[in-house]
Motif scaffolding. Structure first.
Motif, PDB file in Angstrom:
ATOM      1  N   MET A   1      68.734 125.788 113.291  1.00  0.00           N
ATOM      2  CA  MET A   1      68.429 126.172 111.930  1.00  0.00           C
ATOM      3  C   MET A   1      68.054 124.915 111.153  1.00  0.00           C
ATOM      4  O   MET A   1      68.710 123.892 111.249  1.00  0.00           O
ATOM      5  N   ARG A   2      66.983 125.007 110.398  1.00  0.00           N
ATOM      6  CA  ARG A   2      66.486 123.884 109.608  1.00  0.00           C
ATOM      7  C   ARG A   2      66.471 124.318 108.135  1.00  0.00           C
ATOM      8  O   ARG A   2      65.848 125.321 107.789  1.00  0.00           O
ATOM      9  N   LEU A   3      67.171 123.546 107.289  1.00  0.00           N
ATOM     10  CA  LEU A   3      67.243 123.847 105.862  1.00  0.00           C
ATOM     11  C   LEU A   3      66.811 122.620 105.065  1.00  0.00           C
ATOM     12  O   LEU A   3      66.913 121.487 105.547  1.00  0.00           O
ATOM     13  N   TYR A   4      66.361 122.871 103.838  1.00  0.00           N
ATOM     14  CA  TYR A   4      65.884 121.806 102.962  1.00  0.00           C
ATOM     15  C   TYR A   4      66.531 121.954 101.591  1.00  0.00           C
ATOM     16  O   TYR A   4      66.479 123.020 100.991  1.00  0.00           O
ATOM     17  N   ILE A   5      67.131 120.860 101.110  1.00  0.00           N
ATOM     18  CA  ILE A   5      67.729 120.831  99.775  1.00  0.00           C
ATOM     19  C   ILE A   5      66.778 120.068  98.875  1.00  0.00           C
ATOM     20  O   ILE A   5      66.328 118.974  99.208  1.00  0.00           O
ATOM     21  N   LYS A   6      66.486 120.621  97.717  1.00  0.00           N
ATOM     22  CA  LYS A   6      65.598 119.985  96.747  1.00  0.00           C
ATOM     23  C   LYS A   6      66.258 120.046  95.382  1.00  0.00           C
ATOM     24  O   LYS A   6      66.537 121.117  94.871  1.00  0.00           O
ATOM     25  N   GLN A   7      66.538 118.887  94.792  1.00  0.00           N
ATOM     26  CA  GLN A   7      67.119 118.830  93.459  1.00  0.00           C
ATOM     27  C   GLN A   7      66.044 119.047  92.413  1.00  0.00           C
ATOM     28  O   GLN A   7      64.918 118.577  92.562  1.00  0.00           O
ATOM     29  N   LYS A   8      66.412 119.742  91.333  1.00  0.00           N
ATOM     30  CA  LYS A   8      65.520 119.832  90.193  1.00  0.00           C
ATOM     31  C   LYS A   8      65.644 118.535  89.407  1.00  0.00           C
ATOM     32  O   LYS A   8      66.738 118.060  89.158  1.00  0.00           O
ATOM     33  N   VAL A   9      64.521 117.971  89.019  1.00  0.00           N
ATOM     34  CA  VAL A   9      64.534 116.691  88.327  1.00  0.00           C
ATOM     35  C   VAL A   9      64.966 116.863  86.879  1.00  0.00           C
ATOM     36  O   VAL A   9      65.789 116.122  86.369  1.00  0.00           O
ATOM     37  N   TRP A  10      64.459 117.843  86.196  1.00  0.00           N
ATOM     38  CA  TRP A  10      64.769 118.039  84.783  1.00  0.00           C
ATOM     39  C   TRP A  10      65.660 119.263  84.630  1.00  0.00           C
ATOM     40  O   TRP A  10      65.194 120.370  84.451  1.00  0.00           O
ATOM     41  N   SER A  11      66.959 119.045  84.706  1.00  0.00           N
ATOM     42  CA  SER A  11      67.913 120.125  84.558  1.00  0.00           C
ATOM     43  C   SER A  11      69.131 119.586  83.829  1.00  0.00           C
ATOM     44  O   SER A  11      69.562 118.471  84.089  1.00  0.00           O
ATOM     45  N   PHE A  12      69.682 120.370  82.899  1.00  0.00           N
ATOM     46  CA  PHE A  12      70.854 119.932  82.158  1.00  0.00           C
ATOM     47  C   PHE A  12      72.126 120.035  82.984  1.00  0.00           C
ATOM     48  O   PHE A  12      73.141 119.478  82.645  1.00  0.00           O
ATOM     49  N   LYS A  13      72.082 120.772  84.068  1.00  0.00           N
ATOM     50  CA  LYS A  13      73.232 120.838  84.960  1.00  0.00           C
ATOM     51  C   LYS A  13      72.727 120.676  86.384  1.00  0.00           C
ATOM     52  O   LYS A  13      71.542 120.804  86.655  1.00  0.00           O
ATOM     53  N   ASP A  14      73.680 120.354  87.295  1.00  0.00           N
ATOM     54  CA  ASP A  14      73.289 120.197  88.692  1.00  0.00           C
ATOM     55  C   ASP A  14      72.676 121.489  89.191  1.00  0.00           C
ATOM     56  O   ASP A  14      73.195 122.570  88.958  1.00  0.00           O
ATOM     57  N   ARG A  15      71.554 121.349  89.880  1.00  0.00           N
ATOM     58  CA  ARG A  15      70.896 122.526  90.433  1.00  0.00           C
ATOM     59  C   ARG A  15      70.135 122.128  91.677  1.00  0.00           C
ATOM     60  O   ARG A  15      69.349 121.204  91.666  1.00  0.00           O
ATOM     61  N   PHE A  16      70.416 122.822  92.764  1.00  0.00           N
ATOM     62  CA  PHE A  16      69.736 122.594  94.029  1.00  0.00           C
ATOM     63  C   PHE A  16      69.226 123.927  94.531  1.00  0.00           C
ATOM     64  O   PHE A  16      69.895 124.946  94.399  1.00  0.00           O
ATOM     65  N   THR A  17      68.060 123.915  95.106  1.00  0.00           N
ATOM     66  CA  THR A  17      67.554 125.071  95.837  1.00  0.00           C
ATOM     67  C   THR A  17      67.554 124.693  97.308  1.00  0.00           C
ATOM     68  O   THR A  17      67.130 123.597  97.673  1.00  0.00           O
ATOM     69  N   ILE A  18      68.027 125.580  98.142  1.00  0.00           N
ATOM     70  CA  ILE A  18      68.067 125.328  99.577  1.00  0.00           C
ATOM     71  C   ILE A  18      67.140 126.336 100.239  1.00  0.00           C
ATOM     72  O   ILE A  18      67.310 127.546 100.085  1.00  0.00           O
ATOM     73  N   LYS A  19      66.136 125.807 100.938  1.00  0.00           N
ATOM     74  CA  LYS A  19      65.107 126.644 101.541  1.00  0.00           C
ATOM     75  C   LYS A  19      65.176 126.551 103.059  1.00  0.00           C
ATOM     76  O   LYS A  19      65.690 125.579 103.595  1.00  0.00           O
ATOM     77  N   ASP A  20      64.595 127.556 103.718  1.00  0.00           N
ATOM     78  CA  ASP A  20      64.495 127.513 105.178  1.00  0.00           C
ATOM     79  C   ASP A  20      63.182 126.851 105.574  1.00  0.00           C
ATOM     80  O   ASP A  20      62.443 126.353 104.718  1.00  0.00           O
ATOM     81  N   ASP A  21      62.875 126.863 106.872  1.00  0.00           N
ATOM     82  CA  ASP A  21      61.696 126.139 107.354  1.00  0.00           C
ATOM     83  C   ASP A  21      60.370 126.797 107.007  1.00  0.00           C
ATOM     84  O   ASP A  21      59.320 126.208 107.226  1.00  0.00           O
ATOM     85  N   VAL A  22      60.383 128.019 106.439  1.00  0.00           N
ATOM     86  CA  VAL A  22      59.142 128.636 105.955  1.00  0.00           C
ATOM     87  C   VAL A  22      59.139 128.721 104.423  1.00  0.00           C
ATOM     88  O   VAL A  22      58.439 129.525 103.837  1.00  0.00           O
ATOM     89  N   GLU A  23      59.976 127.859 103.789  1.00  0.00           N
ATOM     90  CA  GLU A  23      60.030 127.687 102.337  1.00  0.00           C
ATOM     91  C   GLU A  23      60.569 128.884 101.561  1.00  0.00           C
ATOM     92  O   GLU A  23      60.298 129.027 100.376  1.00  0.00           O
ATOM     93  N   ARG A  24      61.341 129.737 102.224  1.00  0.00           N
ATOM     94  CA  ARG A  24      62.020 130.830 101.519  1.00  0.00           C
ATOM     95  C   ARG A  24      63.344 130.318 100.977  1.00  0.00           C
ATOM     96  O   ARG A  24      64.046 129.578 101.664  1.00  0.00           O
ATOM     97  N   ASP A  25      63.692 130.725  99.752  1.00  0.00           N
ATOM     98  CA  ASP A  25      64.996 130.377  99.211  1.00  0.00           C
ATOM     99  C   ASP A  25      66.073 131.077 100.029  1.00  0.00           C
ATOM    100  O   ASP A  25      65.997 132.281 100.268  1.00  0.00           O
ATOM    101  N   VAL A  26      67.064 130.305 100.469  1.00  0.00           N
ATOM    102  CA  VAL A  26      68.154 130.841 101.271  1.00  0.00           C
ATOM    103  C   VAL A  26      69.468 130.751 100.496  1.00  0.00           C
ATOM    104  O   VAL A  26      70.269 131.675 100.494  1.00  0.00           O
ATOM    105  N   TYR A  27      69.684 129.614  99.843  1.00  0.00           N
ATOM    106  CA  TYR A  27      70.877 129.374  99.025  1.00  0.00           C
ATOM    107  C   TYR A  27      70.447 128.664  97.749  1.00  0.00           C
ATOM    108  O   TYR A  27      69.373 128.086  97.675  1.00  0.00           O
ATOM    109  N   TYR A  28      71.354 128.671  96.775  1.00  0.00           N
ATOM    110  CA  TYR A  28      71.182 127.806  95.617  1.00  0.00           C
ATOM    111  C   TYR A  28      72.543 127.304  95.185  1.00  0.00           C
ATOM    112  O   TYR A  28      73.575 127.907  95.474  1.00  0.00           O
TER     113      TYR A  28
END
Length: 162
Positions: A1-28
């Motif tokens: 399983m391959r996942l990708y975490i991407k932080q939002k640069v401009w956010s007032f609180k911590d926020r990460f989107t976690i996507k799979d290898d075909v760029e679908r959101d899997v977790y946040y």
């Protein structure tokens, strides 16, 4: 399983989107605002909480507890070492090898690699690739990566990590 975490640069609180290898959101991941200790929650796409992460205050080195279904499943502690950025993971019998500071490391259980973590350097905001070899502990593995990133981000921003 391959996942990708991407932080939002401009956010007032911590926020990460976690996507799979075909760029679908899997977790946040969302952080709570206006708290002394960092508190983060990992949700699946059905908005069900998979993991709760809470920073312990008044520690000499950063320490975070990870919870699933109200039960503590792991503690991640930054170790004291002069020129290294090592961590201890209590709970599961895991250890980290490689360069955590460069975000190029593996998490092992005994001699078995259960995850490879690599930072993407040419990215707007922090982005990580996580290759998970043992899918039974995906939420906890993601929690460990998120904690390590939080500690490094606090140190980089000159914030207190205690």
């Amino acid at each position: 399983m391959r996942l990708y975490i991407k932080q939002k640069v401009w956010s007032f609180k911590d926020r990460f989107t976690i996507k799979d290898d075909v760029e679908r959101d899997v977790y946040y991941v969302e952080g709570e605002m206006l708290t002394f200790a960092k508190k983060l929650r990992l949700f699946d796409q059905q908005n069900e909480e998979q993991l709760y992460i809470e920073q312990k205050l008044w520690r000499f080195f950063p320490e975070y507890d990870l919870y699933q279904d109200g039960q503590q499943v792991a503690t991640v502690k930054k170790d004291f070492e002069l020129f290294k950025n090592n961590y201890t993971i209590l709970g599961p019998d895991w250890h980290i090898e490689g360069s955590v500071m460069a975000h190029d490391y593996v998490i092992k259980e005994g001699n078995k690699v259960i995850a490879d973590i690599n930072k993407k350097w040419l990215s707007w905001g922090d982005a990580y690739e996580i290759i998970i070899h043992d899918e039974k502990s995906v939420s906890v593995l993601l929690g460990v990566v998120i904690v390590i990133d939080a500690v490094i981000s606090q140190a980089r921003n000159g914030q207190s990590a205690t």
